[in-house]
Design a protein around this motif. Structure first.
Motif, PDB file in Angstrom:
ATOM      1  N   ASP A 289       0.989  -1.123   0.194  1.00 56.43           N
ATOM      2  CA  ASP A 289      -0.130   0.189  -0.156  1.00 56.43           C
ATOM      3  C   ASP A 289       0.649   0.867  -0.047  1.00 56.43           C
ATOM      4  O   ASP A 289       1.562   1.019   0.604  1.00 56.43           O
ATOM      5  CB  ASP A 289      -0.501  -0.083   1.253  1.00 56.43           C
ATOM      6  N   ILE A 290       1.088   2.558  -0.882  1.00 61.64           N
ATOM      7  CA  ILE A 290       1.746   3.617  -0.692  1.00 61.64           C
ATOM      8  C   ILE A 290       2.138   3.958   0.077  1.00 61.64           C
ATOM      9  O   ILE A 290       3.175   4.707   0.448  1.00 61.64           O
ATOM     10  CB  ILE A 290       0.590   4.234  -2.093  1.00 61.64           C
ATOM     11  N   LYS A 291       1.177   3.665   1.124  1.00 63.22           N
ATOM     12  CA  LYS A 291       0.922   4.239   2.831  1.00 63.22           C
ATOM     13  C   LYS A 291       1.796   3.886   3.407  1.00 63.22           C
ATOM     14  O   LYS A 291       2.552   4.446   4.455  1.00 63.22           O
ATOM     15  CB  LYS A 291      -0.435   4.214   3.621  1.00 63.22           C
ATOM     16  N   GLU A 292       2.692   2.720   3.367  1.00 63.38           N
ATOM     17  CA  GLU A 292       3.476   2.371   3.730  1.00 63.38           C
ATOM     18  C   GLU A 292       4.929   2.120   3.436  1.00 63.38           C
ATOM     19  O   GLU A 292       5.737   2.267   4.336  1.00 63.38           O
ATOM     20  CB  GLU A 292       3.545   0.813   3.786  1.00 63.38           C
ATOM     21  N   LEU A 293       4.701   3.014   2.344  1.00 65.08           N
ATOM     22  CA  LEU A 293       6.535   3.526   1.470  1.00 65.08           C
ATOM     23  C   LEU A 293       5.920   5.365   1.485  1.00 65.08           C
ATOM     24  O   LEU A 293       7.627   5.731   1.505  1.00 65.08           O
ATOM     25  CB  LEU A 293       6.483   3.114   0.147  1.00 65.08           C
ATOM     26  N   SER A 294       4.950   6.308   1.406  1.00 63.35           N
ATOM     27  CA  SER A 294       4.909   7.064   1.683  1.00 63.35           C
ATOM     28  C   SER A 294       3.960   7.715   2.634  1.00 63.35           C
ATOM     29  O   SER A 294       2.517   7.843   1.625  1.00 63.35           O
ATOM     30  CB  SER A 294       5.115   7.603  -0.234  1.00 63.35           C
ATOM     31  N   LEU A 295       4.716   8.866   3.300  1.00 60.57           N
ATOM     32  CA  LEU A 295       3.276   9.751   3.874  1.00 60.57           C
ATOM     33  C   LEU A 295       2.499  10.761   3.235  1.00 60.57           C
ATOM     34  O   LEU A 295       1.835  11.368   3.884  1.00 60.57           O
ATOM     35  CB  LEU A 295       3.893  10.169   5.173  1.00 60.57           C
ATOM     36  N   ASN A 296       3.522  11.296   1.941  1.00 60.46           N
ATOM     37  CA  ASN A 296       3.020  12.669   1.857  1.00 60.46           C
ATOM     38  C   ASN A 296       2.814  12.586  -0.099  1.00 60.46           C
ATOM     39  O   ASN A 296       2.234  13.407  -0.636  1.00 60.46           O
ATOM     40  CB  ASN A 296       4.369  13.356   1.149  1.00 60.46           C
ATOM     41  N   PHE A 297       2.569  10.679  -0.485  1.00 60.72           N
ATOM     42  CA  PHE A 297       1.820  10.613  -1.170  1.00 60.72           C
ATOM     43  C   PHE A 297      -0.256  10.981  -1.661  1.00 60.72           C
ATOM     44  O   PHE A 297      -1.095  10.603  -0.915  1.00 60.72           O
ATOM     45  CB  PHE A 297       1.857   9.204  -2.029  1.00 60.72           C
ATOM     46  N   ASP A 298      -0.660  12.023  -2.373  1.00 63.38           N
ATOM     47  CA  ASP A 298      -1.344  12.493  -2.417  1.00 63.38           C
ATOM     48  C   ASP A 298      -2.512  11.306  -2.922  1.00 63.38           C
ATOM     49  O   ASP A 298      -2.476  11.352  -4.236  1.00 63.38           O
ATOM     50  CB  ASP A 298      -1.403  13.673  -3.383  1.00 63.38           C
ATOM     51  N   TYR A 299      -3.721  10.473  -1.712  1.00 65.03           N
ATOM     52  CA  TYR A 299      -4.519   9.821  -2.121  1.00 65.03           C
ATOM     53  C   TYR A 299      -4.967  10.172  -2.750  1.00 65.03           C
ATOM     54  O   TYR A 299      -6.220   9.229  -3.303  1.00 65.03           O
ATOM     55  CB  TYR A 299      -4.368   8.828  -0.769  1.00 65.03           C
ATOM     56  N   SER A 300      -5.254  11.601  -3.151  1.00 65.03           N
ATOM     57  CA  SER A 300      -6.935  11.303  -3.518  1.00 65.03           C
ATOM     58  C   SER A 300      -7.233  11.951  -4.896  1.00 65.03           C
ATOM     59  O   SER A 300      -8.236  12.086  -5.696  1.00 65.03           O
ATOM     60  CB  SER A 300      -7.022  13.774  -3.988  1.00 65.03           C
ATOM     61  N   ILE A 301      -5.741  11.202  -6.217  1.00 63.28           N
ATOM     62  CA  ILE A 301      -5.977  11.096  -7.233  1.00 63.28           C
ATOM     63  C   ILE A 301      -6.875  10.139  -7.528  1.00 63.28           C
ATOM     64  O   ILE A 301      -7.793   9.847  -8.321  1.00 63.28           O
ATOM     65  CB  ILE A 301      -4.333  10.462  -7.738  1.00 63.28           C
ATOM     66  N   ILE A 302      -7.016   8.999  -6.333  1.00 65.25           N
ATOM     67  CA  ILE A 302      -8.451   7.592  -6.975  1.00 65.25           C
ATOM     68  C   ILE A 302      -9.468   8.223  -6.870  1.00 65.25           C
ATOM     69  O   ILE A 302     -10.025   7.939  -7.500  1.00 65.25           O
ATOM     70  CB  ILE A 302      -7.711   7.554  -5.341  1.00 65.25           C
ATOM     71  N   GLY A 303      -9.700   9.079  -6.035  1.00 65.79           N
ATOM     72  CA  GLY A 303     -11.498  10.080  -5.855  1.00 65.79           C
ATOM     73  C   GLY A 303     -10.642  10.361  -7.315  1.00 65.79           C
ATOM     74  O   GLY A 303     -12.558  10.531  -8.369  1.00 65.79           O
ATOM     75  N   GLN A 304     -10.033  11.297  -8.569  1.00 59.18           N
ATOM     76  CA  GLN A 304     -10.099  12.615  -9.381  1.00 59.18           C
ATOM     77  C   GLN A 304     -10.241  11.259 -10.265  1.00 59.18           C
ATOM     78  O   GLN A 304     -11.448  11.597 -11.664  1.00 59.18           O
ATOM     79  CB  GLN A 304      -9.173  13.472  -9.268  1.00 59.18           C
ATOM     80  N   LEU A 305      -9.787  10.142 -10.421  1.00 57.25           N
ATOM     81  CA  LEU A 305      -9.795   8.944 -11.869  1.00 57.25           C
ATOM     82  C   LEU A 305     -10.884   8.371 -11.397  1.00 57.25           C
ATOM     83  O   LEU A 305     -11.495   8.347 -12.452  1.00 57.25           O
ATOM     84  CB  LEU A 305      -8.716   8.437 -11.599  1.00 57.25           C
ATOM     85  N   PHE A 306     -11.827   8.538 -10.722  1.00 58.99           N
ATOM     86  CA  PHE A 306     -12.486   7.873 -10.560  1.00 58.99           C
ATOM     87  C   PHE A 306     -13.962   8.642 -10.871  1.00 58.99           C
ATOM     88  O   PHE A 306     -14.976   7.507 -11.600  1.00 58.99           O
ATOM     89  CB  PHE A 306     -12.964   7.609  -8.787  1.00 58.99           C
ATOM     90  N   SER A 307     -13.509   9.496 -10.802  1.00 62.89           N
ATOM     91  CA  SER A 307     -15.340  10.497 -11.077  1.00 62.89           C
ATOM     92  C   SER A 307     -15.062  10.725 -12.489  1.00 62.89           C
ATOM     93  O   SER A 307     -16.086  11.141 -13.554  1.00 62.89           O
ATOM     94  CB  SER A 307     -14.593  11.997 -10.683  1.00 62.89           C
ATOM     95  N   CYS A 308     -14.037  10.340 -13.734  1.00 65.91           N
ATOM     96  CA  CYS A 308     -14.041  10.854 -14.911  1.00 65.91           C
ATOM     97  C   CYS A 308     -13.662   9.100 -16.093  1.00 65.91           C
ATOM     98  O   CYS A 308     -13.002   9.111 -16.896  1.00 65.91           O
ATOM     99  CB  CYS A 308     -12.677  11.694 -15.274  1.00 65.91           C
ATOM    100  N   LEU A 309     -14.432   8.122 -14.709  1.00 61.77           N
ATOM    101  CA  LEU A 309     -13.548   6.906 -15.625  1.00 61.77           C
ATOM    102  C   LEU A 309     -14.608   7.205 -17.313  1.00 61.77           C
ATOM    103  O   LEU A 309     -13.535   5.876 -17.990  1.00 61.77           O
ATOM    104  CB  LEU A 309     -14.562   5.535 -14.430  1.00 61.77           C
ATOM    105  N   ASN A 310     -15.245   7.419 -17.850  1.00 57.24           N
ATOM    106  CA  ASN A 310     -15.263   6.785 -19.137  1.00 57.24           C
ATOM    107  C   ASN A 310     -15.152   7.972 -20.021  1.00 57.24           C
ATOM    108  O   ASN A 310     -15.758   7.604 -21.199  1.00 57.24           O
ATOM    109  CB  ASN A 310     -17.487   7.430 -19.043  1.00 57.24           C
TER     110      ASN A 310
END
Length: 278
Positions: A112-133
């Motif tokens: 999990d990216i959180k194991e390796l980096s505390l500064n990785f912006d996790y919000s990209i998941i929601g941004q990508l999901f919002s424009c799946l099509n």
């Protein structure tokens, strides 16, 4: 049916990222499997929906961001129905430069990216999901996200990163060693730290993918002796043996089952103009 498409990152990212690789399955599909070829890349994996099971890790992961160490042999991946997965393939050495973690220290598992980096912006998941099509918007988001990430890290190429990129592209081991200002032992140690692989293993992977690309152009008229010579194999027997180590198939038999290999499907899209720079 699992679809596999590869997209080039923006020009500014192409020295560091090989491709954005999308794998998707339809809502009506059952769980399906594909064979994954070793490519020498540490990857950042975005699972936007669905889940993935990798036999090599004996592990299943669902929605999230993961780091996947390079795998040195082909393996089978299972993807659930209604999935969307993006594999950000980092070029050799780039993961270590970005995260300051030697690839050789990583175990064969999903991190999990959180194991390796505390500064990785996790919000990209929601941004990508919002424009799946909308693939155009997804690629644009990825380009902006990773450009900003490299900028924040004040990422600078050095001679080893440049040399690794060239070795990964051309497979010329002699040139790689000649251009580095270190002893052979120092080079081997640094490459292992940066990539988890030896220079020789990276060279073999490079030659293998050059052959795969040639397969796409000339699959109807394959002369294996010519391919062996062109790609600096010792002879045809050496070429066949090395090819089989990556695929479990001889070059001839591989062509009959090529669609089972997810990257080869992606390479097919390249020649059909589905690989875009956005």
């Amino acid at each position: 049916m699992i679809t596999s498409k590869m997209y080039l990152p923006s020009t500014i990212l192409q020295d560091w990222i090989k491709v954005f690789w999308f794998m998707e399955s339809d809502i009506n599909d059952p769980i399906q499997s594909k064979l994954i070829l070793p490519d020498g890349c540490a990857t950042i994996l975005f699972i936007l929906k669905g889940d993935m099971y990798v036999e090599e890790y004996n592990s299943t992961v669902a929605k999230g961001i993961y780091v996947v160490p390079p795998i040195s042999k082909f393996h089978k991946t299972h993807i659930s129905k209604d999935s969307c997965i993006i594999d950000i393939q980092l070029k050799p050495g780039i993961f270590t430069k970005l995260f300051n973690i030697p690839v050789e220290k990583l175990e064969l598992k999903f991190y999990d990216i959180k194991e390796l980096s505390l500064n990785f912006d996790y919000s990209i998941i929601g941004q990508l999901f919002s424009c799946l099509n909308n693939k155009y918007l997804m690629i644009k988001l990825l380009n902006n996200y990773f450009t900003e990430l490299f900028y924040k890290k004040d990422f600078q190429k050095d001679s080893l990163i440049i040399g690794l990129s060239d070795l990964y592209k051309k497979g010329n081991l002699d040139n790689f060693f000649y251009e580095q200002k270190l002893s052979i032992r120092q080079i081997q140690r640094k490459v292992k730290e940066f990539t988890g692989l030896s220079p020789k293993e990276i060279s073999k992977i490079a030659r293998f993918y050059n052959v795969l690309t040639e397969y796409r152009y000339n699959s109807e008229d394959m002369k294996f002796a010519h391919i062996a010579q062109k790609n600096n194999y010792t002879d045809q027997s050496h070429f066949i043996k090395e090819f089989k180590s990556f695929t479990s198939k001889t070059p001839k038999n591989f062509l009959f089952e090529a669609e089972e290999y997810a990257q080869f499907i992606g390479l097919s899209k390249i020649n059909n103009s589905f690989l875009h720079t956005i």
